[in-house]
Write an enzyme that holds these catalytic residues in place. Structure first.
Site, mmCIF file in Angstrom:
data_model
loop_
_atom_site.group_PDB
_atom_site.id
_atom_site.type_symbol
_atom_site.label_atom_id
_atom_site.label_comp_id
_atom_site.label_asym_id
_atom_site.label_seq_id
_atom_site.Cartn_x
_atom_site.Cartn_y
_atom_site.Cartn_z
ATOM 1 N N SER A 145 -5.412 7.208 2.741
ATOM 2 C CA SER A 145 -5.907 7.927 1.566
ATOM 3 C C SER A 145 -7.421 8.037 1.667
ATOM 4 C CB SER A 145 -5.540 7.171 0.288
ATOM 5 O OG SER A 145 -6.221 7.683 -0.838
ATOM 6 N N TYR A 158 -5.271 -0.642 -4.523
ATOM 7 C CA TYR A 158 -4.892 0.548 -3.767
ATOM 8 C C TYR A 158 -5.922 0.862 -2.692
ATOM 9 C CZ TYR A 158 -3.360 5.365 -2.920
ATOM 10 O OH TYR A 158 -2.927 6.529 -2.335
#
Length: 280
Positions: A145, A158
């Protein structure tokens, strides 16, 4: 360039929805035989059925990618079904709770790291072992990501997991390049998937505010304002210079290219697909 994946056996984890579903359909349309894996049985079977409807070949294997024995069975199922394994797109993941470093709970940390990072290691371990047994190389693509490349306030677990995926990708790529195994990552920005929709609805703007502004009043109003539907949509678009949200199919194109022989001299790379988000 349309990647040629004809005849290749490819595993796609998280294939029930979002980027995983788009990638499964695209990879199959380019001639690959796909093993769709997901904990969501209904969604995974639907993806496999959609591939059959478009004239492709696929099988669904239910799999919890955080459990080593299930991951090993997934790779075994691919080999039993198609005789070999050529590529894998390790895409399964979740957003975790929207929480700052201090507010992140231990349970959220463990769950987010397990699903977004440990699972990638478990999948890579099983896939690389199969490639080494075959002695024919292979290609692995992991979903990281932009949160693994730049700071993402309010998403500590995350961001840590996705940063770990990038470094794990690079390390394994260096370790197994001599065996003809290429390992890369894709780094999506804000892509309109069910996961991102859930994340935006649960977004806590207060988790991203500098600590000096953390008063009960500012936290309350920040979290109330960001939940207005039109502001959620605008905020996602403003994050990306192209001025729109990304589509799962656009990330799928990048993953398919990295799986294919068209990217034969690319390994250890984190390919950003973010509408320019990390360019500013």
């Amino acid at each position: 360039m349309t990647p040629d994946l004809a005849g290749k056996a490819v595993i796609v984890t998280g294939g029930a929805s979002g980027i995983g579903r788009a990638a499964s359909l695209l990879i199959a349309s380019n001639g690959a035989r796909v093993v769709v894996a997901d904990i969501d049985v209904t969604g995974g079977e639907a993806t496999a059925a959609a591939i059959f409807r478009q004239g492709g070949e696929a099988v669904f294997v239910p799999c919890d990618v955080t459990v080593a024995s299930q991951v090993d069975r997934l790779v075994d199922a691919a080999v039993q079904t198609y005789g070999r394994l050529d590529c894998a797109f390790n895409n399964a993941g979740l957003e975790g709770d929207h929480a700052s470093t201090v507010d992140c709970t231990e349970a959220n940390w463990d769950r987010t790291l397990d699903i977004n990072l440990k699972s990638v290691w478990l999948c890579m371990r099983a896939e690389i072992r199969q490639f080494l047994r075959q002695r024919s190389g292979g290609s692995i693509v992991n979903t990281a990501s932009v949160a693994g490349l730049v700071a993402e306030r309010g998403h500590a677990a995350y961001a840590a997991a996705k940063g770990g995926v990038i470094q794990l990708t690079r390390t394994a790529a260096a370790e197994y390049a001599a065996a003809g195994i290429r390992i890369n990552a894709v780094c999506p920005g804000a892509i309109r998937t069910p996961m991102v929709d859930r994340e935006v609805k649960a977004m806590r703007l207060s988790a991203m505010m500098p600590g000096a502004f953390h008063t009960p009043a500012t936290r309350f109003w920040a979290d109330a304002i960001v939940r207005l539907p039109f502001l959620r949509s605008i905020s996602l678009k403003m994050m990306q210079p192209l001025g729109r949200n990304g589509r799962p199919e656009e990330v799928a194109e990048a993953a398919a290219w990295l799986c294919s022989d068209a990217s034969s001299f690319v390994t250890g790379h984190a390919l950003v697909v973010d509408g320019g988000m990390t360019a500013i």
